[in-house]
Design an enzyme around this catalytic site. Structure first.
Site, PDB file in Angstrom:
ATOM      1  N   GLY A  41     -37.214 -39.336   6.021  1.00 19.16           N
ATOM      2  CA  GLY A  41     -37.736 -40.462   6.516  1.00 19.16           C
ATOM      3  C   GLY A  41     -38.802 -41.235   5.305  1.00 19.16           C
ATOM      4  O   GLY A  41     -38.505 -42.378   5.125  1.00 19.16           O
ATOM      5  N   ARG A  42     -39.593 -40.442   4.837  1.00 21.64           N
ATOM      6  CA  ARG A  42     -40.698 -41.109   4.050  1.00 21.64           C
ATOM      7  C   ARG A  42     -39.995 -41.459   2.498  1.00 21.64           C
ATOM      8  O   ARG A  42     -40.930 -41.849   1.683  1.00 21.64           O
ATOM      9  CB  ARG A  42     -41.827 -40.219   3.842  1.00 21.64           C
ATOM     10  CG  ARG A  42     -41.648 -38.803   3.547  1.00 21.64           C
ATOM     11  CD  ARG A  42     -42.734 -37.778   3.770  1.00 21.64           C
ATOM     12  NE  ARG A  42     -42.670 -36.456   3.684  1.00 21.64           N
ATOM     13  CZ  ARG A  42     -42.060 -35.580   4.723  1.00 21.64           C
ATOM     14  NH1 ARG A  42     -41.960 -36.283   5.631  1.00 21.64           N
ATOM     15  NH2 ARG A  42     -41.938 -34.347   4.411  1.00 21.64           N
ATOM     16  N   LYS A  80     -33.994 -42.986  11.715  1.00 21.72           N
ATOM     17  CA  LYS A  80     -33.127 -42.083  11.204  1.00 21.72           C
ATOM     18  C   LYS A  80     -32.550 -41.039  12.181  1.00 21.72           C
ATOM     19  O   LYS A  80     -31.436 -41.062  12.456  1.00 21.72           O
ATOM     20  CB  LYS A  80     -33.927 -40.996  10.161  1.00 21.72           C
ATOM     21  CG  LYS A  80     -32.808 -39.959   9.421  1.00 21.72           C
ATOM     22  CD  LYS A  80     -33.607 -39.197   8.531  1.00 21.72           C
ATOM     23  CE  LYS A  80     -32.856 -38.044   8.039  1.00 21.72           C
ATOM     24  NZ  LYS A  80     -33.535 -37.167   7.534  1.00 21.72           N
ATOM     25  N   GLU A 137     -41.575 -43.959  19.808  1.00 23.00           N
ATOM     26  CA  GLU A 137     -42.326 -45.289  19.671  1.00 23.00           C
ATOM     27  C   GLU A 137     -41.246 -46.119  19.537  1.00 23.00           C
ATOM     28  O   GLU A 137     -41.395 -47.269  20.083  1.00 23.00           O
ATOM     29  CB  GLU A 137     -43.296 -45.125  18.511  1.00 23.00           C
ATOM     30  CG  GLU A 137     -44.261 -44.163  18.575  1.00 23.00           C
ATOM     31  CD  GLU A 137     -44.329 -42.799  18.443  1.00 23.00           C
ATOM     32  OE1 GLU A 137     -43.197 -42.347  18.490  1.00 23.00           O
ATOM     33  OE2 GLU A 137     -45.373 -42.318  18.037  1.00 23.00           O
ATOM     34  N   LYS A 155     -46.314 -34.596  19.480  1.00 23.50           N
ATOM     35  CA  LYS A 155     -45.033 -35.176  20.182  1.00 23.50           C
ATOM     36  C   LYS A 155     -44.694 -34.567  21.264  1.00 23.50           C
ATOM     37  O   LYS A 155     -44.390 -35.156  22.489  1.00 23.50           O
ATOM     38  CB  LYS A 155     -43.608 -35.482  19.297  1.00 23.50           C
ATOM     39  CG  LYS A 155     -43.616 -36.308  18.233  1.00 23.50           C
ATOM     40  CD  LYS A 155     -42.382 -36.480  17.407  1.00 23.50           C
ATOM     41  CE  LYS A 155     -42.431 -37.076  16.040  1.00 23.50           C
ATOM     42  NZ  LYS A 155     -41.268 -36.873  15.324  1.00 23.50           N
ATOM     43  N   HIS A 193     -67.377 -53.612  -3.269  1.00 21.53           N
ATOM     44  CA  HIS A 193     -68.581 -54.212  -2.608  1.00 21.53           C
ATOM     45  C   HIS A 193     -68.551 -53.463  -1.164  1.00 21.53           C
ATOM     46  O   HIS A 193     -69.412 -53.894  -0.442  1.00 21.53           O
ATOM     47  CB  HIS A 193     -68.495 -55.532  -2.165  1.00 21.53           C
ATOM     48  CG  HIS A 193     -68.255 -56.464  -3.300  1.00 21.53           C
ATOM     49  ND1 HIS A 193     -69.490 -57.014  -4.015  1.00 21.53           N
ATOM     50  CD2 HIS A 193     -67.528 -56.698  -4.310  1.00 21.53           C
ATOM     51  CE1 HIS A 193     -69.356 -57.431  -5.122  1.00 21.53           C
ATOM     52  NE2 HIS A 193     -68.037 -57.174  -5.543  1.00 21.53           N
ATOM     53  N   GLU A 216     -47.817 -35.867   4.598  1.00 18.13           N
ATOM     54  CA  GLU A 216     -46.603 -35.592   5.408  1.00 18.13           C
ATOM     55  C   GLU A 216     -45.800 -34.705   4.530  1.00 18.13           C
ATOM     56  O   GLU A 216     -45.419 -33.621   5.234  1.00 18.13           O
ATOM     57  CB  GLU A 216     -45.668 -36.575   5.988  1.00 18.13           C
ATOM     58  CG  GLU A 216     -45.132 -35.995   7.417  1.00 18.13           C
ATOM     59  CD  GLU A 216     -44.336 -37.313   7.993  1.00 18.13           C
ATOM     60  OE1 GLU A 216     -43.274 -37.895   7.467  1.00 18.13           O
ATOM     61  OE2 GLU A 216     -44.540 -37.609   9.190  1.00 18.13           O
TER      62      GLU A 216
HETATM   63  O1  F6P Z   1     -43.637 -38.623  12.403  1.00 16.24           O
HETATM   64  C1  F6P Z   1     -42.660 -37.873  11.736  1.00 16.24           C
HETATM   65  C2  F6P Z   1     -41.208 -38.592  11.557  1.00 16.24           C
HETATM   66  O2  F6P Z   1     -40.250 -37.745  11.893  1.00 16.24           O
HETATM   67  C3  F6P Z   1     -41.309 -39.001  10.000  1.00 16.24           C
HETATM   68  O3  F6P Z   1     -41.226 -38.179   9.199  1.00 16.24           O
HETATM   69  C4  F6P Z   1     -40.406 -40.158   9.984  1.00 16.24           C
HETATM   70  O4  F6P Z   1     -40.588 -40.968   8.950  1.00 16.24           O
HETATM   71  C5  F6P Z   1     -40.783 -40.727  11.290  1.00 16.24           C
HETATM   72  O5  F6P Z   1     -41.245 -39.654  12.196  1.00 16.24           O
HETATM   73  C6  F6P Z   1     -39.807 -41.783  12.147  1.00 16.24           C
HETATM   74  O6  F6P Z   1     -38.643 -41.084  12.353  1.00 16.24           O
HETATM   75  P1  F6P Z   1     -37.170 -41.716  12.430  1.00 16.24           P
HETATM   76  O7  F6P Z   1     -36.780 -42.560  11.448  1.00 16.24           O
HETATM   77  O8  F6P Z   1     -36.366 -40.543  12.815  1.00 16.24           O
HETATM   78  O9  F6P Z   1     -37.420 -42.669  13.909  1.00 16.24           O
END
Ligand code: F6P
Length: 546
Positions: free
Chosen positions: A269-270, A208, A214, A510, A386, A355
Site C-alpha cells: 500500500g505505501r 488495495k 474508513e 482495527k 520560527h 509502517e
Molecule cells: O493501515 C494499514 C494499511 O493496510 C496500510 O498499509 C495501507 O496503506 C492502508 O491500510 C490502506 O489499505 P487499503 O489500500 O487496502 O485500503
C-alpha cells in the site's frame, strides 16, 4: 534474503569501539581536518540532484565500517532478490515489486513464472486512455457534462502517496480539481461534498484490499448520497471507479468491472502511488507527466541496483541513519522540504518509514536487541525555523535532519528564492558549526565565567544534517527522490533484519475498533473492557443521549 543479526557482525562490534573514539568529535573539526570533505561526502545523481552527507558525525572509517556492516548483512544479495521478485515479504508470502511498475526497460519480470510486465503495461495503457478522456473532457457524467472534479477516497498508502505527489507537482496541474477523503471523520466527506457538483465529479475508491473500514464507510456513504441526490440509480456507472487488488469486492460494491483499475498483491500500500492507485496523479498532471514520474523512479532504481555500495545514495543515507539510531541512540529524524509544494512529504514519509520499519521482532522471530525505525517528523519551509528549530539549535536532543530544496522554484517572486536558499544553507551550516564564539577553543565553563551574558546565546552545533538539492521539482526528479527514500527504507530493513513489507501492528487497533463499534449501542459488560475504555465509553453514551 539472509537473516543476520546485525549486532553479531564483526562490523557492528567495530562500530561500537569506533563510536567511543568519535562521539566527542565536532563536525566543525571534521571540516577543518579535510578541505575536500564536501567533495568526498556528496554524490551527484544524473544532472539534477546532489546529496550532501558531509555535515554528519562520520569519518572515512565510519563509512567503511558501515559499508562493511551492509556487506556482512548481505545487502547486495537482498537488493537482487527484491528486483528479481523473490518472496521477500515472507510474513505475507509475497514478492515486493513496486519497482516493476516503473520498469521502462525491456526486461521481463516474473512472479510465479508469469511475466508481470504485460499486465502492468496493459493497466498503464488503461490509465493513459482514461486520464486522456477525462482531461480532454470526453468522459461524460450522467447528464452529459465533462468532468471537473476528482474525489479520491482512500487512506494510508491509498491516500498519502497520491496526495503528496499531486501537491508536490501542483505546478503541472491541469484544470481538474482533485480532492482527497481519507478519514472516517464525517467532516472529511462533508467538506468535500460542499465543494463539488455531482454532475461533473468522479469518485476513485482507492483501496488495495477494498475492505478498509474508513474507505468503505466513506464510499458507501457517497454511493447512497449520490444516487439519492441525483435521483439516478445508474449514477455509479460513469462516476465510480475502483483502484484495487480485489475486483470481486469492488463489483459487489456496485462498480462496473470496466471501471476497475487493478494493482497486485506484490505492491505494498505505501509503495502503491506508482500503480493505478496513483490514478488521481495521472488525472491531475496528465499521463505524460505521470510516466515521467515513473521514469524518474526507474532511474533511481537502476542507481540502487547497479551502483557500488560506497556510491549508492539510498545505501549511504540508510547507513548514516542506522549509525545515529543505534550508536548515538537518537530517536527521531526530521524532514524539512524548503518548497511549499512539498509540504506533505514528511507525512508521506512517516508511513513509508515507520509502517515499514517500526518493528521489534527480527526475521528470525526473535525480539530485536537494537533500534529499528526512528520516529519521522518534519514540516516544510522556513516556518519551522520560527518555532521548533530552537530545540534543534539549543535543546538536549540530537536530531539528524534532511533538508531538501530545489534550485529553481516554480514561482519566481522578487528575490524570494535566493532568500529561501540562504535560509536553507544558513540552517544546515549553523546546526553543524554552531555559533562563531562557540568555535573558539574555550569550554563551556570558561564561557560562563568570562561572558555570563553570552552563555545563553551559545549554540554548540554538531547537529547532523543531509542536504538534498534538486535542480527543480519536476515529475522526473520527484520520482527519483521518492524512490531514493523507498530504497533507504528497504536498506535499513535488510540490515536491521526485520520484515519491512508487512504491518501487522495496525491490525490490532482495527480489530478492537470493530469490537467496540459493535458494542457501542449495546449494554457493555464490565468484564469486556478495562476501566478507562469503559469509563470513556460510558461518558460518550451519556453525553450523546442528552
Ligand atoms: O493501515 C494499514 C494499511 O493496510 C496500510 O498499509 C495501507 O496503506 C492502508 O491500510 C490502506 O489499505 P487499503 O489500500 O487496502 O485500503
Amino acid at each position: 534474503m539472509k537473516n543476520i543479526n546485525p549486532t553479531q557482525t564483526y562490523a557492528w562490534n567495530q562500530l561500537r569501539n569506533h563510536f567511543l573514539d568519535i562521539k566527542a568529535i565536532h563536525i566543525k573539526d571534521l571540516f577543518f581536518m579535510d578541505k575536500y570533505r564536501f567533495k568526498k561526502n556528496s554524490i551527484v545523481f544524473q544532472d539534477f540532484m546532489i546529496v550532501d552527507f558531509s555535515k554528519n558525525r562520520i569519518t572515512k572509517q565510519t563509512l567503511q565500517l558501515l559499508l562493511e556492516l551492509a556487506r556482512e548483512c548481505f545487502l547486495e544479495e537482498a537488493i537482487q532478490d527484491m528486483f528479481a521478485g523473490k518472496l521477500i515479504n515472507a510474513t505475507e508470502n509475497r514478492a515486493v515489486l513496486h519497482t516493476a511498475l516503473r520498469n521502462t526497460s525491456d526486461k521481463s519480470i516474473t512472479v510465479n513464472h508469469i511475466n508481470i510486465m504485460a499486465e502492468i503495461n496493459k493497466e498503464l495503457e488503461k490509465i493513459k486512455i482514461f486520464s486522456n478522456l477525462v482531461i480532454q473532457g470526453r468522459w461524460k457524467g450522467y447528464t452529459g457534462k465533462s468532468i471537473s472534479d476528482i474525489v479520491n477516497v482512500g487512506i494510508g498508502g491509498s491516500y498519502l502517496g497520491p496526495y503528496m505527489v499531486t501537491e508536490a507537482l501542483r505546478a503541472y496541474k491541469n484544470h481538474l480539481n482533485v480532492h482527497y477523503i481519507s478519514n472516517i471523520d464525517g467532516t472529511d466527506v462533508t467538506e468535500v461534498l460542499r465543494k463539488i457538483n455531482l454532475e461533473t465529479t468522479i469518485f476513485l475508491i482507492a483501496s488495495k484490499s477494498f475492505s478498509t473500514d474508513e474507505t468503505l464507510s466513506n464510499a458507501n456513504y457517497l454511493k447512497h448520497w449520490c444516487v439519492l441526490k441525483t435521483n439516478n440509480p445508474q449514477y455509479l456507472e460513469n462516476h465510480f471507479f475502483a483502484l484495487c487488488d480485489n475486483a470481486h469486492l469492488a463489483v459487489k460494491f456496485g462498480i462496473k468491472y470496466e471501471n476497475i483499475f487493478k494493482f497486485w498483491d506484490w505492491v505494498g500500500g505505501r509503495f502503491s502511488l506508482w500503480s493505478s492507485s496513483g490514478l488521481s496523479i495521472a488525472l491531475s498532471i496528465g499521463f505524460k507527466n505521470f510516466k515521467l514520474l515513473l521514469n524518474g523512479a526507474h532511474a533511481m532504481d537502476q542507481h540502487f541496483l547497479h551502483s557500488k555500495l560506497s556510491q549508492n545514495i539510498p545505501v549511504i543515507l540508510a547507513l548514516v541513519s542506522i549509525w545515529y539510531t543505534n550508536f548515538f541512540h537518537t530517536e527521531t529524524e526530521a524532514i524539512f522540504p524548503y518548497d511549499a509544494y512539498m509540504h506533505a512529504l514528511p507525512e508521506y514519509l512517516q508511513q513509508s518509514v515507520m509502517e515499514s520499519n517500526g518493528k521489534s521482532v527480527d526475521r528470525n522471530g526473535c525480539l530485536v536487541g537494537w533500534k529499528t525505525s526512528p520516529i519521522i517528523w518534519g514540516q516544510s519551509g522556513t516556518n519551522g525555523q520560527h518555532s521548533f528549530f530552537q530545540l534543534l539549535h539549543q535543546g538536549t536532543f540530537l536530531v539528524p535532519c534532511d533538508f531538501i530544496i530545489p534550485v529553481i522554484s516554480h514561482n519566481s517572486v522578487n528575490n524570494h528564492h535566493e532568500k529561501l536558499l540562504s535560509n536553507f544553507l544558513a540552517q544546515t551550516r549553523s546546526l553543524a558549526f554552531g555559533s562563531n564564539y562557540a568555535s573558539e577553543k574555550k569550554g563551556f565553563l570558561n564561557y560562563r565565567t568570562e561572558y555570563p551574558n553570552l552563555v545563553h546565546k551559545l549554540c554548540s552545533g554538531n547537529q547532523p544534517t543531509n542536504s538534498i538539492m534538486l535542480k527543480k521539482i519536476t515529475p522526473y526528479s520527484l520520482g527519483s527522490l521518492l524512490a531514493l527514500y523507498e530504497h533507504k527504507v528497504f536498506t535499513q530493513g535488510v540490515i536491521l533484519n526485520i520484515f519491512s513489507f508487512d504491518q501487522w501492528g495496525v491490525e490490532l487497533g482495527k480489530s478492537f475498533a470493530e469490537k467496540i463499534y459493535k458494542n457501542i449501542e449495546k449494554e457493555i459488560s464490565h468484564e469486556s473492557y478495562d476501566s478507562s475504555t469503559l469509563g470513556l465509553l460510558n461518558i460518550y453514551k451519556a453525553w450523546r443521549s442528552r
